[in-house]
Enzyme design. Structure first.
Site, PDB file in Angstrom:
ATOM      1  N   ARG A 175      83.640  18.463  61.512  1.00 46.06           N
ATOM      2  CA  ARG A 175      84.594  19.405  62.239  1.00 46.06           C
ATOM      3  C   ARG A 175      83.684  20.577  62.880  1.00 46.06           C
ATOM      4  O   ARG A 175      82.738  20.884  62.638  1.00 46.06           O
ATOM      5  CB  ARG A 175      85.145  20.005  61.220  1.00 46.06           C
ATOM      6  CG  ARG A 175      86.360  19.159  60.273  1.00 46.06           C
ATOM      7  CD  ARG A 175      87.227  19.861  59.447  1.00 46.06           C
ATOM      8  NE  ARG A 175      87.820  18.757  58.635  1.00 46.06           N
ATOM      9  CZ  ARG A 175      88.867  17.886  58.728  1.00 46.06           C
ATOM     10  NH1 ARG A 175      89.547  17.794  60.131  1.00 46.06           N
ATOM     11  NH2 ARG A 175      89.254  16.995  57.996  1.00 46.06           N
ATOM     12  N   HIS A 206      78.105  13.789  72.122  1.00 42.17           N
ATOM     13  CA  HIS A 206      79.058  13.810  71.270  1.00 42.17           C
ATOM     14  C   HIS A 206      80.338  13.658  71.695  1.00 42.17           C
ATOM     15  O   HIS A 206      80.729  14.183  72.944  1.00 42.17           O
ATOM     16  CB  HIS A 206      79.183  15.387  70.440  1.00 42.17           C
ATOM     17  CG  HIS A 206      79.048  16.436  71.546  1.00 42.17           C
ATOM     18  ND1 HIS A 206      77.756  16.898  71.901  1.00 42.17           N
ATOM     19  CD2 HIS A 206      79.933  17.126  71.811  1.00 42.17           C
ATOM     20  CE1 HIS A 206      77.976  17.758  72.708  1.00 42.17           C
ATOM     21  NE2 HIS A 206      79.276  18.135  72.860  1.00 42.17           N
ATOM     22  N   HIS A 216      84.493  14.626  71.379  1.00 45.09           N
ATOM     23  CA  HIS A 216      85.320  15.534  70.759  1.00 45.09           C
ATOM     24  C   HIS A 216      86.595  14.752  70.538  1.00 45.09           C
ATOM     25  O   HIS A 216      87.044  14.024  71.308  1.00 45.09           O
ATOM     26  CB  HIS A 216      85.679  16.643  71.721  1.00 45.09           C
ATOM     27  CG  HIS A 216      84.635  17.550  72.189  1.00 45.09           C
ATOM     28  ND1 HIS A 216      84.472  18.836  71.607  1.00 45.09           N
ATOM     29  CD2 HIS A 216      83.684  17.458  72.925  1.00 45.09           C
ATOM     30  CE1 HIS A 216      83.456  19.432  71.990  1.00 45.09           C
ATOM     31  NE2 HIS A 216      82.955  18.611  73.144  1.00 45.09           N
TER      32      HIS A 216
END
Ligand code: 5GP
Length: 115
Positions: free
Chosen positions: A30, A101, A103
């Site tokens: 998270r 990364h 999202h």
């Protein structure tokens, strides 16, 4: 040699993070500053600083990130309501952490992507 970021420490569980999925290829956790009810980052365990550094050898890895994203969206109960996957590259996209990364954002109407 690419410089490690805080994400490498999260992968190795040297610093705390709310990890929702991990296997030998990727880690998902998270976001510390969520922009939606569900905001999860899916990252490769291997350090790749930007999308520009992805090579053809990473093709399977990138596909795996997408499959993991869809599985997590299902776990989070947002697969039917909908979600958005975003990857930022370099300054104009606002990339802050130089370890690629994805999202995963959802849990509310996210509005238009641009404008
Ligand atoms: P970028 O702007 O590079 O695409 O996104 C980086 C994201 O990483 C941001 O949404 C930011 O909140 C998140 N982030 C940065 N540092 C940490 C951290 O130490 N832990 C977690 N869980 N998220 C982080």
């Amino acid at each position: 040699m690419a410089q490690e970021t805080i994400f490498s420490k999260i992968i190795r569980r040297e610093i705390p993070a709310d990890i929702v999925f991990q296997d030998d290829k990727v880690t998902a956790f998270r976001d510390i500053s969520p922009q939606a009810p569900t905001h999860i980052l899916i990252i490769p365990n291997k350090l790749i600083p930007t999308i520009n550094d992805i090579t053809e050898q990473d093709e399977t890895l990138l596909g795996h990130m997408m499959i993991v994203a869809a599985k997590i969206a299902n776990q989070e109960g947002i697969d039917e309501s909908g979600y958005r996957l975003i990857m930022n590259c370099n300054k104009d996209a606002g990339q802050e952490v130089f370890h690629i990364h994805m999202h995963l954002l959802g849990g509310k109407n996210l509005g238009r992507l641009i404008g």
